[in-house]
Design a protein around this motif. Structure first.
Motif, mmCIF file in Angstrom:
data_model
loop_
_atom_site.group_PDB
_atom_site.id
_atom_site.type_symbol
_atom_site.label_atom_id
_atom_site.label_comp_id
_atom_site.label_asym_id
_atom_site.label_seq_id
_atom_site.Cartn_x
_atom_site.Cartn_y
_atom_site.Cartn_z
ATOM 1 N N ARG A 65 -4.820 2.801 -8.130
ATOM 2 C CA ARG A 65 -3.933 1.629 -8.131
ATOM 3 C C ARG A 65 -4.161 0.806 -6.867
ATOM 4 O O ARG A 65 -4.086 -0.430 -6.900
ATOM 5 N N GLU A 66 -4.459 1.484 -5.755
ATOM 6 C CA GLU A 66 -4.731 0.737 -4.512
ATOM 7 C C GLU A 66 -5.933 -0.182 -4.697
ATOM 8 O O GLU A 66 -5.930 -1.333 -4.249
ATOM 9 N N LYS A 67 -6.957 0.330 -5.365
ATOM 10 C CA LYS A 67 -8.164 -0.500 -5.524
ATOM 11 C C LYS A 67 -7.923 -1.632 -6.515
ATOM 12 O O LYS A 67 -8.368 -2.763 -6.306
ATOM 13 N N SER A 117 -7.498 6.594 15.394
ATOM 14 C CA SER A 117 -8.119 7.832 14.900
ATOM 15 C C SER A 117 -8.876 7.603 13.586
ATOM 16 O O SER A 117 -9.709 8.412 13.188
ATOM 17 N N LYS A 118 -8.594 6.489 12.907
ATOM 18 C CA LYS A 118 -9.216 6.228 11.601
ATOM 19 C C LYS A 118 -10.549 5.477 11.726
ATOM 20 O O LYS A 118 -11.264 5.321 10.741
ATOM 21 N N VAL A 119 -10.859 4.998 12.932
ATOM 22 C CA VAL A 119 -12.069 4.184 13.107
ATOM 23 C C VAL A 119 -13.271 5.103 13.343
ATOM 24 O O VAL A 119 -13.235 5.969 14.219
ATOM 25 N N GLY A 171 0.785 -1.233 0.000
ATOM 26 C CA GLY A 171 0.000 0.000 0.000
ATOM 27 C C GLY A 171 0.815 1.281 0.000
ATOM 28 O O GLY A 171 2.044 1.269 -0.078
ATOM 29 N N THR A 172 0.084 2.373 0.096
ATOM 30 C CA THR A 172 0.663 3.721 0.016
ATOM 31 C C THR A 172 0.259 4.531 1.240
ATOM 32 O O THR A 172 -0.850 4.359 1.756
ATOM 33 N N GLY A 173 1.159 5.413 1.682
ATOM 34 C CA GLY A 173 0.841 6.296 2.808
ATOM 35 C C GLY A 173 1.816 6.082 3.953
ATOM 36 O O GLY A 173 2.665 5.184 3.906
ATOM 37 N N SER A 174 1.680 6.892 4.982
ATOM 38 C CA SER A 174 2.669 6.851 6.071
ATOM 39 C C SER A 174 2.593 5.550 6.870
ATOM 40 O O SER A 174 3.620 5.047 7.338
ATOM 41 N N THR A 175 1.409 4.959 7.023
ATOM 42 C CA THR A 175 1.296 3.687 7.762
ATOM 43 C C THR A 175 1.872 2.554 6.921
ATOM 44 O O THR A 175 2.643 1.715 7.428
ATOM 45 N N ALA A 176 1.522 2.544 5.648
ATOM 46 C CA ALA A 176 2.072 1.529 4.741
ATOM 47 C C ALA A 176 3.599 1.631 4.697
ATOM 48 O O ALA A 176 4.299 0.616 4.607
ATOM 49 N N ILE A 210 -12.698 4.578 3.588
ATOM 50 C CA ILE A 210 -12.359 5.686 2.686
ATOM 51 C C ILE A 210 -10.850 5.643 2.529
ATOM 52 O O ILE A 210 -10.110 5.556 3.520
ATOM 53 N N LYS A 211 -10.411 5.650 1.275
ATOM 54 C CA LYS A 211 -8.993 5.708 0.958
ATOM 55 C C LYS A 211 -8.752 6.786 -0.095
ATOM 56 O O LYS A 211 -9.682 7.284 -0.699
ATOM 57 N N GLY A 212 -7.482 7.120 -0.277
ATOM 58 C CA GLY A 212 -7.142 8.081 -1.326
ATOM 59 C C GLY A 212 -6.598 9.382 -0.807
ATOM 60 O O GLY A 212 -6.312 10.294 -1.582
ATOM 61 N N GLY A 213 -6.420 9.458 0.526
ATOM 62 C CA GLY A 213 -5.813 10.671 1.085
ATOM 63 C C GLY A 213 -4.450 10.946 0.460
ATOM 64 O O GLY A 213 -4.053 12.094 0.289
ATOM 65 N N GLY A 214 -3.761 9.881 0.084
ATOM 66 C CA GLY A 214 -2.444 10.036 -0.554
ATOM 67 C C GLY A 214 -2.541 10.074 -2.073
ATOM 68 O O GLY A 214 -1.518 10.132 -2.757
ATOM 69 N N GLY A 215 -3.748 10.019 -2.594
ATOM 70 C CA GLY A 215 -3.947 10.162 -4.038
ATOM 71 C C GLY A 215 -3.669 8.894 -4.840
ATOM 72 O O GLY A 215 -3.590 8.939 -6.069
ATOM 73 N N ALA A 216 -3.571 7.738 -4.152
ATOM 74 C CA ALA A 216 -3.202 6.509 -4.876
ATOM 75 C C ALA A 216 -4.383 5.546 -5.015
ATOM 76 O O ALA A 216 -4.195 4.368 -5.304
ATOM 77 N N LEU A 217 -5.602 6.046 -4.830
ATOM 78 C CA LEU A 217 -6.743 5.139 -4.675
ATOM 79 C C LEU A 217 -6.989 4.221 -5.866
ATOM 80 O O LEU A 217 -7.437 3.089 -5.699
ATOM 81 N N ASP A 237 -2.446 -2.380 3.347
ATOM 82 C CA ASP A 237 -2.541 -0.960 2.993
ATOM 83 C C ASP A 237 -3.155 -0.184 4.155
ATOM 84 O O ASP A 237 -3.816 -0.765 5.022
ATOM 85 N N GLY A 238 -2.934 1.109 4.167
ATOM 86 C CA GLY A 238 -3.544 1.988 5.165
ATOM 87 C C GLY A 238 -4.936 2.413 4.735
ATOM 88 O O GLY A 238 -5.465 1.957 3.717
ATOM 89 N N ALA A 239 -5.541 3.298 5.522
ATOM 90 C CA ALA A 239 -6.868 3.827 5.178
ATOM 91 C C ALA A 239 -7.055 5.170 5.874
ATOM 92 O O ALA A 239 -6.392 5.463 6.875
ATOM 93 N N ASP A 240 -7.954 5.966 5.320
ATOM 94 C CA ASP A 240 -8.288 7.250 5.946
ATOM 95 C C ASP A 240 -9.439 7.102 6.924
ATOM 96 O O ASP A 240 -9.510 7.835 7.903
ATOM 97 N N GLU A 241 -10.341 6.181 6.644
ATOM 98 C CA GLU A 241 -11.424 5.848 7.585
ATOM 99 C C GLU A 241 -11.764 4.363 7.447
ATOM 100 O O GLU A 241 -11.696 3.803 6.346
HETATM 101 C C1 5RP Z 1 -3.310 6.680 -0.054
HETATM 102 C C2 5RP Z 1 -4.173 6.077 0.986
HETATM 103 C C3 5RP Z 1 -3.589 5.888 2.324
HETATM 104 O O1 5RP Z 1 -3.614 4.537 2.656
HETATM 105 C C4 5RP Z 1 -4.393 6.660 3.312
HETATM 106 O O2 5RP Z 1 -4.406 8.014 2.906
HETATM 107 C C5 5RP Z 1 -3.825 6.560 4.731
HETATM 108 O O3 5RP Z 1 -2.578 7.176 4.767
HETATM 109 P P1 5RP Z 1 -1.783 7.339 6.130
HETATM 110 O O4 5RP Z 1 -1.357 5.976 6.537
HETATM 111 O O5 5RP Z 1 -0.623 8.237 5.760
HETATM 112 O O6 5RP Z 1 -2.702 7.993 7.128
HETATM 113 O O7 5RP Z 1 -5.309 5.713 0.775
HETATM 114 O O8 5RP Z 1 -4.016 6.889 -1.242
#
Ligand code: 5RP
Length: 230
Positions: free
Chosen positions: A104-106, A122-124, A27-32, A95-102, A83-87
């Motif tokens: 390819r992630e999907k 915090s995401k729950v 996945g993409t993002g700071s958690t990934a 909800i994903k895509g905060g990092g703009g990679a939704l 992968d990570g998630a925004d919610e």
């Molecule tokens: C990127 C994503 C990320 O997984 C999502 O934004 C969570 O990111 P972070 O782990 O940095 O909070 O969907 O498109």
């Protein structure tokens, strides 16, 4: 425990689900990225996986850290995506895509037998929508697509600002050359219906509602990591 430590806790717990020889969506993002760092340590110790990255950013980090990568065309069927998630809601809709990679992630998650989400508490949420919903659109006819999204949302009783995401010097462009609209709908009581309606709009390339895709979520909080299943 600070936010980064929680992400590391979730990433550590996810690593236990990765088996030698797996074809892994990454996945993409700071958690990934915390997961990628831990995975790289295992790979350096001789652990063998083949990874398919969900973004150019993830690909660069994996290559820097020595994680072997393949394209999704080379490995079209994956064992697991992490992968990570925004919610994350109680049914593991995301909800994903905060990092703009939704997009390819999907695609990568849909090509995987299982998807595990890693996140901090915090995401729950009870109901998706406090986080602005990212919607990836084709640049062609963007105003018409914005109007179509607005009308579609209104039919479902949703309204709110639709903002084209910007980056430093202009509009944000995804790895696929598309734009992102961040939709401030607020609470989305029927995310499944919204997802289906958005899928029907020609200018919408993809959206950040991941419905029924995750099989497990590993959620890290002060007390450690807990598992959510749907
Ligand atoms: C990127 C994503 C990320 O997984 C999502 O934004 C969570 O990111 P972070 O782990 O940095 O909070 O969907 O498109």
């Amino acid at each position: 425990m600070d936010a980064r430590q929680m992400k590391i806790k979730a990433a550590e717990a996810a690593l236990a689900h990765v088996e030698d020889g797996m074809r892994l969506g990454i996945g993409t993002g700071s958690t990934a990225e915390e997961f990628i760092r831990l995975l790289a340590e295992k790979v350096a110790d001789g652990f063998c996986i083949e990874g398919v990255p969900t973004s150019e950013r993830t690909a660069r980090l994996c290559l820097d850290l020595g994680i072997p990568l393949r394209s999704l065309d080379e490995l079209p069927e994956l064992d697991l995506t992490i992968d990570g998630a925004d919610e994350v809601d109680p049914d593991l809709n995301l909800i994903k895509g905060g990092g703009g990679a939704l997009l390819r992630e999907k695609i990568v998650a849909s090509s995987s037998a299982r998807m595990i989400v890693i996140a901090d508490e915090s995401k729950v949420v009870d109901t998706l929508g406090a986080f602005k919903l990212p919607i990836e659109i084709n640049p062609f006819g963007q105003k018409a697509t914005l109007i179509a999204i607005e009308k579609t949302a209104a039919r479902l009783g949703l309204s709110g600002a639709l903002t084209l995401r910007s980056s430093g010097d202009g509009l944000f462009e995804t790895d696929g050359g598309h734009l992102i609209v961040d939709a401030s709908f607020g609470r989305i009581p029927d995310a499944d219906a919204l997802a289906r309606e958005l899928n029907g709009l020609p200018g919408v390339v993809e959206h950040g509602l991941f419905i029924g895709m995750a099989s497990l979520a590993i959620i890290a909080g002060e007390a450690g990591a807990r598992v959510m299943t749907s």
